[in-house]
Write a protein that holds these residues in place. Structure first.
Motif, mmCIF file in Angstrom:
data_model
loop_
_atom_site.group_PDB
_atom_site.id
_atom_site.type_symbol
_atom_site.label_atom_id
_atom_site.label_comp_id
_atom_site.label_asym_id
_atom_site.label_seq_id
_atom_site.Cartn_x
_atom_site.Cartn_y
_atom_site.Cartn_z
ATOM 1 N N PRO A 1 7.230 2.181 44.535
ATOM 2 C CA PRO A 1 5.817 1.818 44.699
ATOM 3 C C PRO A 1 5.589 0.727 45.746
ATOM 4 O O PRO A 1 4.497 0.594 46.267
ATOM 5 C CB PRO A 1 5.401 1.348 43.303
ATOM 6 N N THR A 2 6.617 -0.046 46.077
ATOM 7 C CA THR A 2 6.444 -1.121 47.059
ATOM 8 C C THR A 2 6.756 -0.664 48.478
ATOM 9 O O THR A 2 6.545 -1.403 49.427
ATOM 10 C CB THR A 2 7.351 -2.317 46.723
ATOM 11 N N GLN A 3 7.256 0.550 48.634
ATOM 12 C CA GLN A 3 7.621 1.034 49.963
ATOM 13 C C GLN A 3 6.383 1.565 50.685
ATOM 14 O O GLN A 3 5.596 2.309 50.128
ATOM 15 C CB GLN A 3 8.671 2.135 49.853
ATOM 16 N N LEU A 4 6.210 1.148 51.948
ATOM 17 C CA LEU A 4 5.059 1.584 52.733
ATOM 18 C C LEU A 4 5.172 3.066 53.069
ATOM 19 O O LEU A 4 6.243 3.544 53.412
ATOM 20 C CB LEU A 4 4.980 0.778 54.024
ATOM 21 N N THR A 5 4.072 3.791 52.964
ATOM 22 C CA THR A 5 4.049 5.207 53.319
ATOM 23 C C THR A 5 2.942 5.442 54.337
ATOM 24 O O THR A 5 2.012 4.650 54.456
ATOM 25 C CB THR A 5 3.811 6.112 52.095
ATOM 26 N N TRP A 6 3.057 6.539 55.065
ATOM 27 C CA TRP A 6 2.035 6.928 56.030
ATOM 28 C C TRP A 6 1.782 8.415 55.870
ATOM 29 O O TRP A 6 2.622 9.149 55.351
ATOM 30 C CB TRP A 6 2.462 6.605 57.471
ATOM 31 N N SER A 7 0.609 8.847 56.284
ATOM 32 C CA SER A 7 0.294 10.275 56.266
ATOM 33 C C SER A 7 -0.709 10.589 57.358
ATOM 34 O O SER A 7 -1.464 9.717 57.798
ATOM 35 C CB SER A 7 -0.245 10.712 54.908
ATOM 36 N N TYR A 8 -0.695 11.824 57.786
ATOM 37 C CA TYR A 8 -1.611 12.292 58.828
ATOM 38 C C TYR A 8 -1.952 13.739 58.551
ATOM 39 O O TYR A 8 -1.067 14.552 58.295
ATOM 40 C CB TYR A 8 -0.953 12.156 60.213
ATOM 41 N N SER A 9 -3.230 14.067 58.568
ATOM 42 C CA SER A 9 -3.690 15.446 58.402
ATOM 43 C C SER A 9 -4.347 15.893 59.694
ATOM 44 O O SER A 9 -5.181 15.181 60.249
ATOM 45 C CB SER A 9 -4.699 15.564 57.266
ATOM 46 N N GLN A 10 -3.962 17.068 60.159
ATOM 47 C CA GLN A 10 -4.530 17.615 61.386
ATOM 48 C C GLN A 10 -5.273 18.889 61.037
ATOM 49 O O GLN A 10 -4.680 19.861 60.573
ATOM 50 C CB GLN A 10 -3.416 17.911 62.391
ATOM 51 N N ARG A 11 -6.569 18.872 61.232
ATOM 52 C CA ARG A 11 -7.372 20.068 60.986
ATOM 53 C C ARG A 11 -7.409 20.894 62.259
ATOM 54 O O ARG A 11 -7.641 20.368 63.339
ATOM 55 C CB ARG A 11 -8.775 19.676 60.562
ATOM 56 N N ARG A 12 -7.182 22.183 62.116
ATOM 57 C CA ARG A 12 -7.192 23.078 63.268
ATOM 58 C C ARG A 12 -8.212 24.174 63.020
ATOM 59 O O ARG A 12 -8.426 24.597 61.885
ATOM 60 C CB ARG A 12 -5.796 23.653 63.487
ATOM 61 N N GLU A 13 -8.834 24.662 64.073
ATOM 62 C CA GLU A 13 -9.918 25.632 63.934
ATOM 63 C C GLU A 13 -9.440 26.993 63.438
ATOM 64 O O GLU A 13 -10.024 27.580 62.555
ATOM 65 C CB GLU A 13 -10.630 25.802 65.269
ATOM 66 N N ARG A 14 -8.380 27.505 64.004
ATOM 67 C CA ARG A 14 -7.990 28.886 63.704
ATOM 68 C C ARG A 14 -6.733 29.012 62.848
ATOM 69 O O ARG A 14 -6.288 30.103 62.565
ATOM 70 C CB ARG A 14 -7.754 29.638 65.010
ATOM 71 N N ARG A 15 -6.160 27.916 62.484
ATOM 72 C CA ARG A 15 -4.906 27.959 61.714
ATOM 73 C C ARG A 15 -5.001 27.028 60.520
ATOM 74 O O ARG A 15 -5.955 26.294 60.353
ATOM 75 C CB ARG A 15 -3.740 27.532 62.602
ATOM 76 N N ASN A 16 -3.962 27.071 59.701
ATOM 77 C CA ASN A 16 -3.914 26.183 58.547
ATOM 78 C C ASN A 16 -3.857 24.728 58.976
ATOM 79 O O ASN A 16 -3.407 24.397 60.062
ATOM 80 C CB ASN A 16 -2.675 26.487 57.703
#
Length: 84
Positions: A19-34
């Motif tokens: 729980p103390t470890q830093l995390t990162w995330s990124y979501s990429q929305r694309r028009e024609r794909r998942n």
């Protein structure tokens, strides 16, 4: 440590992230794909290993910027009606 071992080790460590470890995330929305989702945890490095990874990251970023510039030029040529 070879690349495959390093990848396996990183995956195992990610699953054990506390729980103390830093995390990162990124979501990429694309028009024609998942949608693409990326995530990971921050691991602090020091010394020679940090310098080596910093150099590798700089190389990869340089290659990515060159690729992006080529893509942008190709897009502009396509908009002008000339062949890619």
């Amino acid at each position: 440590m070879d690349d495959e071992k390093l990848r396996r080790n990183n995956i195992e460590n990610f699953e054990k992230a506390g729980p103390t470890q830093l995390t990162w995330s990124y979501s990429q929305r694309r028009e024609r794909r998942n949608e693409r989702q990326f995530s990971g945890h921050v691991r602090f490095l020091h010394g020679a290993q940090a310098e080596r990874l910093c150099g590798e990251l700089a190389d990869v970023l340089g290659e990515l910027l060159e690729w992006a510039a080529k893509q942008q030029r190709a897009d502009h040529l396509a908009e002008d009606g000339t062949a890619k």
